[in-house]
Design an enzyme around this catalytic site. Structure first.
Site, PDB file in Angstrom:
ATOM      1  CD1 TRP A  72      28.420   5.514  75.267  1.00  0.00           C
ATOM      2  CD2 TRP A  72      27.564   5.558  73.115  1.00  0.00           C
ATOM      3  NE1 TRP A  72      27.477   6.834  74.954  1.00  0.00           N
ATOM      4  CE2 TRP A  72      26.972   6.879  73.513  1.00  0.00           C
ATOM      5  CE3 TRP A  72      27.484   5.296  71.487  1.00  0.00           C
ATOM      6  CZ2 TRP A  72      26.513   7.623  72.903  1.00  0.00           C
ATOM      7  CZ3 TRP A  72      26.790   6.270  70.981  1.00  0.00           C
ATOM      8  CH2 TRP A  72      26.296   7.640  71.618  1.00  0.00           C
ATOM      9  CG  ASP A  82      34.479   4.464  72.978  1.00  0.00           C
ATOM     10  OD1 ASP A  82      34.856   5.600  73.139  1.00  0.00           O
ATOM     11  OD2 ASP A  82      33.054   4.406  72.900  1.00  0.00           O
ATOM     12  CE  LYS A  96      29.456  12.306  74.279  1.00  0.00           C
ATOM     13  NZ  LYS A  96      29.803  10.899  73.591  1.00  0.00           N
TER      14      LYS A  96
END
Ligand SMILES: *Cc1c(COP(=O)(O)O)cnc(C)c1O
Length: 373
Positions: free
Chosen positions: A120, A187, A211
């Site tokens: 990511w 993030d 998530k």
């Protein structure tokens, strides 16, 4: 007649499965509290006695405006955010934040710094050069991202530092938040609201809802207002954070239902005792699982001990030949979503806020009773 009987048996089997509780260890979309799912289902039928489904209500109605306001207020309350922050619910996933961050913050001649701690992070890094300069200060790519690099320094000319605070695929987590004079961006997709963190140290925090917060379809973005309005470029209206700040996330039609489910989760979090209680709950779950991984000779962990995540727990069978059998054993016992990401292999137990201790106990008991051929 025979056919009918078979169909009946099949139907009964499905019925039995649907009433059986499956323990969801998926990395995302992921487990939500059972009470949230019940409330979300009821609101699809009839929202708060309006005789309307929440799915068919205008985002301009007073009921939905109240949903948006309460969600924003609860985010601020749970994180203890000061008044100079805005809370947005956007679309486009955390992946759109990879380019919205540099587009809104970075001039062409300026530099952004990133720590490369996983796939990511790498995707976020890839977007920056469209807007300005990028410097990767450290990377753990060479060891399949199994640790968080330390001992790096942010150069004095950096506009911002970006970290992926929890690495969903590799199960590593920043246990110390970096101190820097540059703006700090994180993030937090796979760990938002899971541990006590000084949110006021960050200038932007973003997290895809799916998530640890709600269903897929919205991304939480928290911004310190004063950092905006300092780039020269023209920003397309929908990609300009200021547009969404000015209109309370309702410049265009927001994803009402995902935001509503996020609100239900936020209320649940508050009722559980907030983030402090969540952290204790999450640490207990992680300790149970890591203890088993470390003490059971049939299994081994993959992430560096000091960087282990409280949210995503990757592990391998010590003997790779046992992998398929353990996965089958888990599935047969009501465990779903533990297959590891292809880049790490083996298993990954995602043990987000909503996961009860009892599900971890089940997984641990299966690790203990597993008898490979
Ligand atoms: C899942 C994930 C993403 C991607 O989120 P999307 O909403 O699918 O774009 C980004 N960062 C992290 C840390 C993730 O876990």
């Amino acid at each position: 007649m025979e056919l009918l009987k078979n169909e009946l048996a099949e139907a009964q089997k499905i019925q039995k499965q649907s009433s059986m509780k499956t323990h969801n260890f998926s990395a995302g979309p992921a487990i939500l509290p059972q009470s949230v799912i019940k409330e979300a289902a009821a609101a699809v039928q009839n929202y708060a006695g309006t005789g309307l489904s929440v799915l068919e209500m205008s985002h301009r109605s007073k009921e939905i405006a109240a949903v948006m306001d309460e969600a924003e207020m609860l985010v601020k309350d749970l994180l203890g955010l000061k008044d100079d922050y805005s809370v947005l619910f956007l679309t486009g996933g955390a992946s759109s934040q990879f380019y919205m961050v540099p587009m809104n913050l970075l001039n062409e001649n300026e530099k952004a710094c990133y720590i490369d701690t996983g796939a990511w992070s790498a995707k976020a890094i890839k977007e920056v050069s469209n807007f300005g300069n990028v410097e990767v200060l450290a990377s753990s790519k060479e060891t399949t991202y199994n640790y968080i690099p330390k001992n790096w320094e942010v150069p004095s000319d950096a506009k911002y530092l970006h970290i992926t605070s929890n690495n969903t695929i590799y199960g590593t987590q920043f246990h110390n938040i970096p101190e820097t004079d540059a703006l700090l961006i994180a993030d937090m997709s796979s760990e938002i609201f899971s541990r006590e963190i000084d949110a006021n140290k960050f200038d932007i925090i973003y997290a895809g809802a799916q998530k640890n917060l709600g269903p897929a379809g919205t991304t939480l973005v928290i911004i310190r207002n004063e950092i905006l309005g300092k780039v020269q470029r023209e920003i397309p209206t929908m990609l300009d954070y200021q547009t969404h700040i000015n209109k309370n996330s309702a410049f265009n039609t927001p994803p009402v239902y995902p935001i509503f489910v996020c609100l239900l989760t936020l209320r649940w979090l508050k009722a559980q005792g907030g983030i402090k209680a969540m952290e204790a709950h999450n640490k207990k779950k992680a300790a149970l699982l890591y203890n088993e991984i470390d003490s059971n000779p049939l299994f081994k962990g993959t992430a560096a001990l000091e960087d282990r995540s409280y949210m995503n727990v990757p592990f391998l069978t010590a003997n790779p030949d046992h992998e398929a059998a353990f996965l089958e054993y888990c599935t047969a016992n009501g465990i779903s979503g533990v297959k590891g990401h292809r880049s790490v292999g083996g298993f990954r137990a995602s043990i987000y806020n909503a996961m009860p201790v009892s599900s971890i106990e089940l997984l641990v008991s299966l690790m203990q009773s597993f008898k490979p051929e």
